[in-house]
Scaffold this motif. Structure first.
Motif, PDB file in Angstrom:
ATOM      1  N   VAL A  13    -114.099-138.707 -47.888  1.00 39.31           N
ATOM      2  CA  VAL A  13    -114.239-139.576 -49.062  1.00 39.31           C
ATOM      3  C   VAL A  13    -112.993-140.438 -49.211  1.00 39.31           C
ATOM      4  O   VAL A  13    -111.870-139.952 -49.018  1.00 39.31           O
ATOM      5  N   ARG A  14    -113.198-141.716 -49.550  1.00 42.52           N
ATOM      6  CA  ARG A  14    -112.097-142.634 -49.843  1.00 42.52           C
ATOM      7  C   ARG A  14    -112.310-143.223 -51.232  1.00 42.52           C
ATOM      8  O   ARG A  14    -113.451-143.489 -51.635  1.00 42.52           O
ATOM      9  N   LEU A  15    -111.213-143.470 -51.951  1.00 39.25           N
ATOM     10  CA  LEU A  15    -111.276-144.043 -53.290  1.00 39.25           C
ATOM     11  C   LEU A  15    -110.711-145.459 -53.282  1.00 39.25           C
ATOM     12  O   LEU A  15    -109.750-145.745 -52.575  1.00 39.25           O
ATOM     13  N   HIS A  16    -111.294-146.326 -54.119  1.00 44.30           N
ATOM     14  CA  HIS A  16    -110.866-147.713 -54.213  1.00 44.30           C
ATOM     15  C   HIS A  16    -110.820-148.132 -55.677  1.00 44.30           C
ATOM     16  O   HIS A  16    -111.720-147.783 -56.452  1.00 44.30           O
ATOM     17  N   GLY A  17    -109.801-148.878 -56.068  1.00 46.36           N
ATOM     18  CA  GLY A  17    -109.690-149.399 -57.426  1.00 46.36           C
ATOM     19  C   GLY A  17    -109.760-150.912 -57.432  1.00 46.36           C
ATOM     20  O   GLY A  17    -108.942-151.569 -56.780  1.00 46.36           O
ATOM     21  N   TRP A  18    -110.723-151.474 -58.140  1.00 50.32           N
ATOM     22  CA  TRP A  18    -110.942-152.913 -58.179  1.00 50.32           C
ATOM     23  C   TRP A  18    -110.955-153.413 -59.621  1.00 50.32           C
ATOM     24  O   TRP A  18    -111.242-152.658 -60.559  1.00 50.32           O
ATOM     25  N   VAL A  19    -110.675-154.708 -59.785  1.00 49.80           N
ATOM     26  CA  VAL A  19    -110.897-155.406 -61.048  1.00 49.80           C
ATOM     27  C   VAL A  19    -111.606-156.716 -60.725  1.00 49.80           C
ATOM     28  O   VAL A  19    -111.114-157.517 -59.926  1.00 49.80           O
ATOM     29  N   TYR A  20    -112.745-156.925 -61.361  1.00 52.48           N
ATOM     30  CA  TYR A  20    -113.572-158.108 -61.141  1.00 52.48           C
ATOM     31  C   TYR A  20    -113.293-159.147 -62.220  1.00 52.48           C
ATOM     32  O   TYR A  20    -113.288-158.832 -63.408  1.00 52.48           O
ATOM     33  N   ASP A  21    -113.033-160.390 -61.786  1.00 57.78           N
ATOM     34  CA  ASP A  21    -112.778-161.494 -62.711  1.00 57.78           C
ATOM     35  C   ASP A  21    -114.095-162.226 -62.983  1.00 57.78           C
ATOM     36  O   ASP A  21    -114.649-162.870 -62.093  1.00 57.78           O
ATOM     37  N   ILE A  22    -114.588-162.118 -64.204  1.00 58.94           N
ATOM     38  CA  ILE A  22    -115.882-162.705 -64.551  1.00 58.94           C
ATOM     39  C   ILE A  22    -115.863-164.225 -64.408  1.00 58.94           C
ATOM     40  O   ILE A  22    -116.827-164.827 -63.930  1.00 58.94           O
TER      41      ILE A  22
END
Length: 218
Positions: free
Chosen positions: A179-188
């Motif tokens: 398992v790998r974890l990823h942190g994202w933030v999407y700009d609307i």
């Protein structure tokens, strides 16, 4: 409601016939590779953003894209994460925040504590780092609400990754490399995604390519 009914009519008459073989296959079961945890905000549509077909991602949505810490074992979120890892064998889990998040704004402003008691009870899962940031902002005073929200959104993603990594099923997957974890933030407003870089601890533009080696949390 009429818009939804019209959309369903187009789906049945125009879209479904072109993908009937795919749906026939999916009717026998699902095998998504990615669990995608994001906010319930109506402006965030993972399948559109990532151009996924049905069956490719396993979404979990809630106010603030929160993951309760492992001590709370009766949460629907943690149960769904466990199912994704143990039963569906997903290999990657993404926690995706977004700009202008109403949950994070409410965490900062606390304008509706009396009106939305259940929301505020849920927002306690924003975690220690988010609370620390709010206290820091109150002391600083000069940081705009917009900038405070931006920083809190990023800090919240990091907090939820920490909670996620402590979930027994996820911790086991991280330990054995499945398992790998990823942190994202999407700009609307722009459609862009920034991703947490594990080496620098900063959020950087998401690398578009076959893999995302530098942006994942091992």
């Amino acid at each position: 409601m009429q818009r939804l009914l019209d959309g369903y009519a187009r789906f049945r008459n125009e879209v479904f016939p072109h993908h009937s073989s795919l749906f026939a296959q999916l009717a026998r079961g699902q095998k998504p590779e990615v669990c995608f945890i994001t906010c319930s905000d109506s402006r965030v549509m993972p399948e559109m953003i990532l151009q996924c077909e049905p069956g490719q991602i396993f979404p979990i949505r809630n106010a603030g894209n929160l993951v309760p810490p492992p001590g709370e074992s009766h949460s629907g979120v943690t149960a769904t994460v466990e199912y994704a890892v143990k039963a569906l064998k997903v290999t990657d889990i993404v926690v995706c925040g977004h700009t202008g998040c109403g949950a994070m704004k409410e965490f900062l402003e606390r304008k509706h504590v009396e009106d939305l008691p259940l929301v505020h009870a849920w927002l306690r899962h924003a975690g220690p780092s988010a609370k620390w940031l709010r206290s820091l902002f109150e002391e600083a005073g000069a940081i705009s609400l917009e900038k405070q929200t931006e920083l809190l959104i990023q800090a919240n993603v990091m907090t939820q990754l920490n909670h996620l990594a402590q979930q027994p099923a996820v911790a086991e997957g991280l330990a054995n490399g499945t398992v790998r974890l990823h942190g994202w933030v999407y700009d609307i407003a722009t459609g862009e995604i920034i991703a947490l870089d594990n080496e620098s601890g900063a959020f950087l533009p998401l690398t578009v390519g076959a893999t995302d080696e530098n942006r994942r949390i091992a």
